[in-house]
Design a protein around this motif. Sequence first.
Motif, mmCIF file in Angstrom:
data_model
loop_
_atom_site.group_PDB
_atom_site.id
_atom_site.type_symbol
_atom_site.label_atom_id
_atom_site.label_comp_id
_atom_site.label_asym_id
_atom_site.label_seq_id
_atom_site.Cartn_x
_atom_site.Cartn_y
_atom_site.Cartn_z
ATOM 1 N N ASN A 202 0.714 -1.093 -0.076
ATOM 2 C CA ASN A 202 -0.106 -0.078 -0.085
ATOM 3 C C ASN A 202 0.724 1.050 -0.008
ATOM 4 O OD1 ASN A 202 -1.217 -1.994 1.464
ATOM 5 N ND2 ASN A 202 -2.866 -0.898 1.472
ATOM 6 N N ILE A 203 0.376 2.405 -0.516
ATOM 7 C CA ILE A 203 1.088 3.675 -0.448
ATOM 8 C C ILE A 203 1.114 4.009 0.877
ATOM 9 C CG2 ILE A 203 1.244 5.880 -1.405
ATOM 10 C CD1 ILE A 203 2.409 3.531 -3.458
ATOM 11 N N THR B 114 6.351 -0.557 1.558
ATOM 12 C CA THR B 114 7.066 -1.013 0.157
ATOM 13 C C THR B 114 6.460 -0.339 -0.848
ATOM 14 O OG1 THR B 114 7.461 -2.794 1.505
ATOM 15 C CG2 THR B 114 7.686 -2.966 -0.860
ATOM 16 N N GLY B 115 5.218 -0.151 -0.676
ATOM 17 C CA GLY B 115 4.276 0.620 -2.020
ATOM 18 C C GLY B 115 5.248 1.831 -2.399
ATOM 19 N N LYS B 116 5.407 2.502 -1.424
ATOM 20 C CA LYS B 116 5.960 4.035 -1.784
ATOM 21 C C LYS B 116 7.375 3.848 -2.407
ATOM 22 C CE LYS B 116 4.003 6.677 1.991
ATOM 23 N NZ LYS B 116 4.450 7.505 3.401
ATOM 24 N N VAL B 117 8.302 2.864 -1.671
ATOM 25 C CA VAL B 117 9.603 2.603 -2.182
ATOM 26 C C VAL B 117 9.664 2.307 -3.649
ATOM 27 C CG1 VAL B 117 11.591 1.214 -2.043
ATOM 28 C CG2 VAL B 117 10.521 2.193 0.119
ATOM 29 N N TYR B 118 8.647 1.202 -3.975
ATOM 30 C CA TYR B 118 8.278 0.902 -5.280
ATOM 31 C C TYR B 118 8.040 2.016 -6.417
ATOM 32 C CZ TYR B 118 9.293 -4.174 -5.016
ATOM 33 O OH TYR B 118 10.087 -5.360 -4.841
ATOM 34 N N GLN B 119 7.038 2.728 -5.960
ATOM 35 C CA GLN B 119 6.563 3.747 -6.766
ATOM 36 C C GLN B 119 7.790 4.823 -6.882
ATOM 37 O OE1 GLN B 119 3.783 6.432 -4.685
ATOM 38 N NE2 GLN B 119 2.680 6.551 -6.382
ATOM 39 N N ASN B 120 8.599 5.083 -5.917
ATOM 40 C CA ASN B 120 9.627 5.981 -6.043
ATOM 41 C C ASN B 120 10.651 5.729 -7.099
ATOM 42 O OD1 ASN B 120 8.592 7.814 -4.679
ATOM 43 N ND2 ASN B 120 10.179 7.698 -3.237
ATOM 44 N N VAL B 121 10.968 4.029 -7.027
ATOM 45 C CA VAL B 121 12.093 3.603 -8.063
ATOM 46 C C VAL B 121 11.309 3.478 -9.260
ATOM 47 C CG1 VAL B 121 13.286 1.435 -8.474
ATOM 48 C CG2 VAL B 121 13.170 2.307 -6.028
ATOM 49 N N VAL C 53 18.255 -5.294 -5.557
ATOM 50 C CA VAL C 53 19.693 -4.791 -4.733
ATOM 51 C C VAL C 53 20.365 -4.363 -6.236
ATOM 52 C CG1 VAL C 53 21.688 -5.430 -3.855
ATOM 53 C CG2 VAL C 53 19.609 -6.412 -3.121
ATOM 54 N N PRO C 54 20.895 -3.036 -6.395
ATOM 55 C CA PRO C 54 20.865 -2.094 -5.094
ATOM 56 C C PRO C 54 19.666 -1.173 -5.244
ATOM 57 C CG PRO C 54 22.081 -1.455 -7.164
ATOM 58 C CD PRO C 54 21.511 -2.677 -7.568
ATOM 59 N N HIS C 55 18.873 -0.973 -6.235
ATOM 60 C CA HIS C 55 18.005 0.030 -6.512
ATOM 61 C C HIS C 55 16.984 0.103 -5.493
ATOM 62 C CE1 HIS C 55 19.607 -0.719 -10.587
ATOM 63 N NE2 HIS C 55 20.088 0.526 -10.361
ATOM 64 N N LEU C 56 16.199 -0.749 -4.911
ATOM 65 C CA LEU C 56 15.453 -0.589 -3.953
ATOM 66 C C LEU C 56 15.946 -0.477 -2.475
ATOM 67 C CD1 LEU C 56 12.668 -3.298 -4.840
ATOM 68 C CD2 LEU C 56 12.290 -0.865 -4.866
ATOM 69 N N THR C 57 17.099 -0.902 -2.242
ATOM 70 C CA THR C 57 17.655 -0.737 -1.051
ATOM 71 C C THR C 57 18.267 0.600 -0.683
ATOM 72 O OG1 THR C 57 19.807 -1.933 -2.007
ATOM 73 C CG2 THR C 57 18.219 -3.636 -0.674
ATOM 74 N N ASN C 58 18.988 0.979 -1.891
ATOM 75 C CA ASN C 58 19.464 2.467 -1.955
ATOM 76 C C ASN C 58 18.412 3.422 -1.818
ATOM 77 O OD1 ASN C 58 21.891 1.324 -2.586
ATOM 78 N ND2 ASN C 58 22.029 2.094 -4.452
ATOM 79 N N ILE D 194 15.650 3.184 0.036
ATOM 80 C CA ILE D 194 15.255 3.090 1.273
ATOM 81 C C ILE D 194 16.200 3.868 2.282
ATOM 82 C CG2 ILE D 194 15.142 1.246 3.374
ATOM 83 C CD1 ILE D 194 13.705 -0.721 1.319
ATOM 84 N N GLN D 195 17.515 3.545 1.805
ATOM 85 C CA GLN D 195 18.593 4.222 2.718
ATOM 86 C C GLN D 195 18.635 5.789 2.318
ATOM 87 O OE1 GLN D 195 22.416 2.388 1.740
ATOM 88 N NE2 GLN D 195 21.744 0.278 1.977
#
Length: 146
Positions: free
Chosen positions: A44-45, A90-97, A114-119, A121-122
């Motif tokens: 969810n966003i 997780t939805g916000k992270v995926y949306q941004n990526v 790795v590395p796009h989603l993990t980066n 988040i960091q």
Amino acid sequence: MKYIVVSGGVISGIGKGVIASSVGFILKSCGLRVTSIKIDPYLNIDAGTFSPYEHGEVFVLNDGGEVDLDLGNYERFINITLHRDNNITTGKVYQNVIEKERRGDYLGKTVQVVPHLTNEIQEWIERVSKISVDEDGEEPDFCVIE
């Protein structure tokens, strides 16, 4: 910036939010500036579409962000004002990526966890942890992450 991470798996209701709030309260009582970030694994966003039967109530922040109720506890315990970006899903992270990929920010690379989603988040944590949540407008000293 110093970070304190409160973890305990994905079991709801075992007190991680109260522990995170209490740690923040103790730090603030020592004269330190504290912020909090809640990370939820949901696609969810925001919490506005969570099932109240499965997840409990939604807390609405001053900026209109619909977030996990733990952020309301953080605000009340620590006497701070949080923002919608203090709740990462997780939805916000995926949306941004995906938005970055569509803009060409990755220069045609294959986008991967790795590395796009993990980066992402960091970078999110580093960016949001520096935003003032107090009336003094000063950058926080500590970020409590649940």
